[in-house]
Design a protein around this motif. Structure first.
Motif, PDB file in Angstrom:
ATOM      1  N   ASP A  88       0.817  -1.210   0.000  1.00  0.00           N
ATOM      2  CA  ASP A  88       0.000   0.000   0.000  1.00  0.00           C
ATOM      3  C   ASP A  88       0.852   1.263   0.000  1.00  0.00           C
ATOM      4  O   ASP A  88       0.489   2.269  -0.622  1.00  0.00           O
ATOM      5  N   ALA A  89       1.969   1.223   0.725  1.00  0.00           N
ATOM      6  CA  ALA A  89       2.826   2.407   0.787  1.00  0.00           C
ATOM      7  C   ALA A  89       3.386   2.740  -0.597  1.00  0.00           C
ATOM      8  O   ALA A  89       3.546   3.921  -0.944  1.00  0.00           O
ATOM      9  N   ALA A  90       3.674   1.715  -1.400  1.00  0.00           N
ATOM     10  CA  ALA A  90       4.149   1.960  -2.763  1.00  0.00           C
ATOM     11  C   ALA A  90       3.060   2.616  -3.598  1.00  0.00           C
ATOM     12  O   ALA A  90       3.341   3.497  -4.422  1.00  0.00           O
ATOM     13  N   VAL A  91       1.808   2.199  -3.407  1.00  0.00           N
ATOM     14  CA  VAL A  91       0.696   2.819  -4.118  1.00  0.00           C
ATOM     15  C   VAL A  91       0.589   4.292  -3.736  1.00  0.00           C
ATOM     16  O   VAL A  91       0.374   5.170  -4.589  1.00  0.00           O
ATOM     17  N   ARG A 132       9.051  14.912  -5.150  1.00  0.00           N
ATOM     18  CA  ARG A 132       8.081  16.012  -5.033  1.00  0.00           C
ATOM     19  C   ARG A 132       6.695  15.414  -5.278  1.00  0.00           C
ATOM     20  O   ARG A 132       6.191  15.375  -6.398  1.00  0.00           O
ATOM     21  N   HIS A 133       6.087  14.930  -4.203  1.00  0.00           N
ATOM     22  CA  HIS A 133       4.815  14.226  -4.321  1.00  0.00           C
ATOM     23  C   HIS A 133       3.708  15.233  -4.625  1.00  0.00           C
ATOM     24  O   HIS A 133       3.670  16.322  -4.045  1.00  0.00           O
ATOM     25  N   PRO A 134       2.790  14.906  -5.545  1.00  0.00           N
ATOM     26  CA  PRO A 134       1.745  15.869  -5.927  1.00  0.00           C
ATOM     27  C   PRO A 134       0.807  16.248  -4.781  1.00  0.00           C
ATOM     28  O   PRO A 134       0.183  17.311  -4.832  1.00  0.00           O
ATOM     29  N   ILE A 135       0.712  15.426  -3.739  1.00  0.00           N
ATOM     30  CA  ILE A 135      -0.161  15.736  -2.601  1.00  0.00           C
ATOM     31  C   ILE A 135       0.659  16.129  -1.374  1.00  0.00           C
ATOM     32  O   ILE A 135       0.405  17.153  -0.740  1.00  0.00           O
ATOM     33  N   ALA A 136       1.685  15.316  -1.039  1.00  0.00           N
ATOM     34  CA  ALA A 136       2.441  15.527   0.198  1.00  0.00           C
ATOM     35  C   ALA A 136       3.569  16.537   0.048  1.00  0.00           C
ATOM     36  O   ALA A 136       4.085  17.031   1.043  1.00  0.00           O
ATOM     37  N   GLY A 137       3.973  16.807  -1.176  1.00  0.00           N
ATOM     38  CA  GLY A 137       5.070  17.742  -1.378  1.00  0.00           C
ATOM     39  C   GLY A 137       6.426  17.060  -1.271  1.00  0.00           C
ATOM     40  O   GLY A 137       6.572  15.870  -1.589  1.00  0.00           O
ATOM     41  N   ALA A 138       7.425  17.782  -0.780  1.00  0.00           N
ATOM     42  CA  ALA A 138       8.801  17.277  -0.744  1.00  0.00           C
ATOM     43  C   ALA A 138       8.936  16.137   0.261  1.00  0.00           C
ATOM     44  O   ALA A 138       8.477  16.224   1.401  1.00  0.00           O
ATOM     45  N   MET A 139       9.594  15.059  -0.181  1.00  0.00           N
ATOM     46  CA  MET A 139       9.847  13.892   0.674  1.00  0.00           C
ATOM     47  C   MET A 139      11.212  13.320   0.304  1.00  0.00           C
ATOM     48  O   MET A 139      11.670  13.451  -0.831  1.00  0.00           O
ATOM     49  N   THR A 140      11.837  12.646   1.283  1.00  0.00           N
ATOM     50  CA  THR A 140      13.138  12.020   1.037  1.00  0.00           C
ATOM     51  C   THR A 140      13.109  10.584   1.541  1.00  0.00           C
ATOM     52  O   THR A 140      12.663  10.318   2.661  1.00  0.00           O
ATOM     53  N   LYS A 183       0.010  10.159   6.466  1.00  0.00           N
ATOM     54  CA  LYS A 183      -1.189  10.857   6.011  1.00  0.00           C
ATOM     55  C   LYS A 183      -1.627  10.360   4.632  1.00  0.00           C
ATOM     56  O   LYS A 183      -2.829  10.228   4.365  1.00  0.00           O
ATOM     57  N   LEU A 184      -0.664  10.083   3.776  1.00  0.00           N
ATOM     58  CA  LEU A 184      -1.003   9.556   2.449  1.00  0.00           C
ATOM     59  C   LEU A 184      -1.676   8.191   2.569  1.00  0.00           C
ATOM     60  O   LEU A 184      -2.633   7.891   1.846  1.00  0.00           O
ATOM     61  N   LEU A 185      -1.190   7.347   3.478  1.00  0.00           N
ATOM     62  CA  LEU A 185      -1.785   6.024   3.665  1.00  0.00           C
ATOM     63  C   LEU A 185      -3.203   6.133   4.210  1.00  0.00           C
ATOM     64  O   LEU A 185      -4.090   5.361   3.814  1.00  0.00           O
ATOM     65  N   GLU A 186      -3.410   7.085   5.089  1.00  0.00           N
ATOM     66  CA  GLU A 186      -4.754   7.283   5.632  1.00  0.00           C
ATOM     67  C   GLU A 186      -5.731   7.727   4.552  1.00  0.00           C
ATOM     68  O   GLU A 186      -6.936   7.428   4.629  1.00  0.00           O
ATOM     69  N   GLY A 187      -5.221   8.408   3.537  1.00  0.00           N
ATOM     70  CA  GLY A 187      -6.089   8.918   2.485  1.00  0.00           C
ATOM     71  C   GLY A 187      -6.304   7.971   1.329  1.00  0.00           C
ATOM     72  O   GLY A 187      -7.045   8.292   0.387  1.00  0.00           O
ATOM     73  N   LEU A 188      -5.670   6.789   1.355  1.00  0.00           N
ATOM     74  CA  LEU A 188      -5.863   5.828   0.263  1.00  0.00           C
ATOM     75  C   LEU A 188      -7.295   5.324   0.251  1.00  0.00           C
ATOM     76  O   LEU A 188      -7.852   4.991   1.302  1.00  0.00           O
TER      77      LEU A 188
END
Length: 290
Positions: free
Chosen positions: A143-146, A237-245, A278-283
């Motif tokens: 799911d995290a990959a999705v 640069r995630h379209p929802i979460a923004g910058a991530m590393t 937060k992204l996982l919660e929104g899947l």
């Protein structure tokens, strides 16, 4: 007088010469496509005929049969295998006597992602991860990959391939902050790992498709860069979460299938862990897994 002592290397070279001679003498000119007259006395092929077919010098080939200290390359040994019509066992024997590693010619056998690996994949809740096959087709994901890369379940065929995605998917190009650097490294790693499958129809078809589809691939593939990189950093640069590393690692599956488990670990930098949660919660609940 004492007998001249011969080293193991001398014995190996003499055995190599004797083996070549035995294969040459058993091969008829007709089988090799050579016309011969009625007065021919030489059993099998002549040395010069083998040299001609293999594309090597007659003197050099004669030295090889005589057990002299000459060191045939892999390419020359492969040519001699073809010239002498050696079967698979004979080819292995020739390369062993010559002290060379026979090049692998493998066909892709798409591995099956078994239950234990799937369970481990899904247990990596806060680590985007997926399994790729020998051609880097994505076979399973969590799911995290999705949440980070998109739903691989919506892709089919070549579009579910890592190389295809990196070079042709606009979303993937925008997602990777250092796209050119990462694309070059990805391509170099793909070339290094695909060497054992050189000539495989599925690999060749993918490469031909990429040559038509991506100008960067078309420019960089002929440069033949190779790299064996198992880990590194990826800034997104995630379209929802923004910058991530993320820190990523490639792990081999030790079952002979050439499958790999690719794992991305979010770093504290840019609040990546919290953003992933937060992204996982929104899947959506109907998201599709492998």
């Amino acid at each position: 007088m004492d007998a001249i002592a011969h080293s193991p290397e001398d014995h190996r070279r003499r055995e190599l010469g004797a083996f070549l001679r035995s294969r040459r003498e058993r091969l008829s000119p007709d089988t090799a496509g050579i016309a011969c007259g009625a007065r021919r006395r030489t059993p099998g092929l002549r040395r010069e005929e083998v040299a001609m077919i293999a594309g090597v010098g007659t003197t050099w080939y004669t030295w090889l049969e005589q057990g002299r200290d000459v060191r045939p390359s892999i390419e020359v040994l492969s040519a001699l295998c073809q010239a002498l019509r050696l079967d698979a066992a004979e080819q292995r024997h020739l390369f062993t006597l010559a002290g060379r590693q026979q090049p692998e010619r493998r066909r892709i056998v798409q591995g099956k992602v078994e239950g234990p690996l799937l369970h481990m994949l899904q247990s990596l809740v806060l680590q985007p991860a997926y399994v790729v096959g020998p051609r880097w087709d994505v076979l399973a994901w969590n799911d995290a990959a999705v949440a980070i890369f998109g739903d691989y379940g919506l892709l089919e065929g070549d579009t579910r391939n890592i190389i295809h995605g990196v070079f042709t998917d606009p979303h993937r190009r925008h997602l990777l902050v250092d796209w050119e650097q990462l694309a070059r490294a990805t391509l170099a790693a793909f070339r290094a790992e695909s060497a054992k499958y050189t000539g495989d129809p599925d690999f060749e078809r993918l490469i031909e498709l990429m040559m038509r589809s991506s100008p960067e691939f078309r420019e960089w593939w002929p440069q033949r860069d190779v790299v064996h990189r198992l880990s590194g950093l990826k800034r997104l640069r995630h379209p929802i979460a923004g910058a991530m590393t993320f820190e990523h690692m490639s792990l081999s599956i030790d079952d002979g299938s050439d499958m790999r488990l690719i794992v991305y670990t979010p770093l504290a930098e840019q609040n990546s862990v919290v953003k992933l949660k937060k992204l996982l919660e929104g899947l959506p609940t109907e998201r599709r897994r492998a």
